[in-house]
Enzyme design. Structure first.
Site, PDB file in Angstrom:
ATOM      1  N   ALA A   1       0.799  -1.233   0.000  1.00 41.03           N
ATOM      2  CA  ALA A   1       0.000   0.000   0.000  1.00 41.03           C
ATOM      3  C   ALA A   1       0.834   1.287   0.000  1.00 41.03           C
ATOM      4  O   ALA A   1       0.271   2.373   0.084  1.00 41.03           O
ATOM      5  CB  ALA A   1      -1.018   0.037   1.155  1.00 41.03           C
ATOM      6  N   ALA A   2       2.157   1.164  -0.157  1.00 38.56           N
ATOM      7  CA  ALA A   2       2.969   2.389  -0.238  1.00 38.56           C
ATOM      8  C   ALA A   2       2.612   3.174  -1.504  1.00 38.56           C
ATOM      9  O   ALA A   2       2.445   4.394  -1.479  1.00 38.56           O
ATOM     10  CB  ALA A   2       4.455   2.045  -0.231  1.00 38.56           C
ATOM     11  N   GLY A   3       2.461   2.437  -2.614  1.00 37.66           N
ATOM     12  CA  GLY A   3       2.083   3.092  -3.876  1.00 37.66           C
ATOM     13  C   GLY A   3       0.689   3.705  -3.771  1.00 37.66           C
ATOM     14  O   GLY A   3       0.423   4.782  -4.316  1.00 37.66           O
ATOM     15  N   ASP A   4      -0.211   3.017  -3.075  1.00 36.58           N
ATOM     16  CA  ASP A   4      -1.579   3.537  -2.913  1.00 36.58           C
ATOM     17  C   ASP A   4      -1.575   4.803  -2.060  1.00 36.58           C
ATOM     18  O   ASP A   4      -2.290   5.772  -2.350  1.00 36.58           O
ATOM     19  CB  ASP A   4      -2.470   2.476  -2.252  1.00 36.58           C
ATOM     20  CG  ASP A   4      -2.552   1.209  -3.090  1.00 36.58           C
ATOM     21  OD1 ASP A   4      -2.473   1.315  -4.325  1.00 36.58           O
ATOM     22  OD2 ASP A   4      -2.674   0.117  -2.501  1.00 36.58           O
TER      23      ASP A   4
END
Ligand code: RIB
Length: 314
Positions: free
Chosen positions: A252-255
């Site tokens: 979820a870093a990209g999210d």
């Protein structure tokens, strides 16, 4: 100023097992205790928007089951608008099985379930919501015809369309779809799939950005994990460095990056400022396990900015 962001995307329940290394084909490994938490790229990005202070609605489908009802309830508690999330009878909710290794790298298997049933009609019924949005944010965990309909309705209404091209499909995205996208946020792997260029330094990043723009997308931001992010501004490569951090889990870093980027842009931040905020939020998210439970609140991102080295204080 608070502006509306509409996310069109997926909701999953994530089941995460920490492991020493990611399993090889045919290998069985014993991992640590199971963590069950809310995820799905669409829901993650909507939560990132809400926690960063944006007004957000999610257009999605979940199964008419325990996971689906729990997802809607949890989104409400986060302040995400759920009036356009449909319970879909006879289909399970989306689920992701995730292994996270000792370096924080993950391997994810998704069963799309109800996410795969989100239709162009669902989006058309939410037409008014899309027309009133400042930004429409999408990923690729829901069907392409549905996303194309959302992008074209948003475009007609003059709202900004942002695509996080994850997970990148086995066949290239059609030009007619890419032509509707204002800003795309591939990671290095997705940028390579789109451009055929492996990103090893600033020169190759600029080459990849130009190759992707040539496919009809107006603006490209390549996220590169610990190397930060790259974009092109006024014909020059802009490299915004990542904030140094200790990586526990990159899920979820990209999210988080995409949600925060959209809020910052909708508030009128410049692209470099918005990328710097998004980098900071993503750096905080990788220090924690899980998807939603790793996404930071605005207060934490502002604190990180206040404490940052001058190189990262944009
Ligand atoms: O981007 C991370 C997400 O990918 C996880 O939450 C998982 O549900 C998959 O969709």
């Amino acid at each position: 100023m608070k502006r509306k962001i509409v996310v069109v995307g997926s909701c999953n329940t994530d089941m995460v097992i920490p492991v020493e290394h990611l399993p090889l084909p045919g290998e069985t490994i014993i991992g640590g205790d199971l963590l069950t938490n809310q995820g799905g790229k669409g829901a993650n990005q909507a939560v990132a928007v809400a926690r960063f202070g944006g007004e957000v609605e999610l257009i999605a489908r979940v199964g008419d089951d325990g996971f689906g009802r729990q997802t809607i309830e949890s989104l409400r508690r986060e302040g995400v608008g759920t009036s356009r999330i449909r319970l879909t009878p006879g289909v399970p909710s989306g689920v992701a099985l995730i292994a996270v290794d000792a370096k924080g790298e993950n391997s994810i298997m998704v069963s799309s379930g109800a996410n795969a049933r989100l239709t162009p009609e669902d989006v058309e019924e939410a037409g008014e919501m899309l027309r009133e949005a400042d930004v429409v944010l999408m990923q690729l965990e829901t069907p392409l015809p549905t996303l194309t309909k959302a992008a074209s309705l948003a475009r007609e209404a003059g709202c900004r369309v942002v695509l996080n091209p994850a997970p990148y499909p086995p066949t290239p995205l059609p030009a007619a779809f890419l032509g509707l996208i204002d800003l795309i946020t591939p990671n290095e792997t997705e940028a390579m799939a789109m451009s055929g260029i492996s990103i090893t330094d600033e020169a190759s990043a600029l080459e990849a950005i130009r190759a992707i723009r040539a496919q009809g997308v107006k603006q490209v931001v390549i996220t590169a994990g610990g190397a930060g992010a790259y974009t092109e501004l006024d014909g020059q490569l802009l490299h915004i460095e990542a904030c140094p951090t200790h990586v526990v889990d990159t899920t979820a870093a990209g999210d988080t990056f995409c949600g925060v980027l959209c809020v910052a842009l909708s508030e009128g931040a410049s692209l470099p400022e918005a990328i710097a905020q998004a980098n900071r939020a993503a750096a905080l998210s990788v220090t924690r396990r899980g998807a939603w439970q790793s996404i930071p609140y605005r207060r934490e991102v502002e604190e990180a900015k206040a404490n940052s080295h001058p190189n990262h204080s944009l």
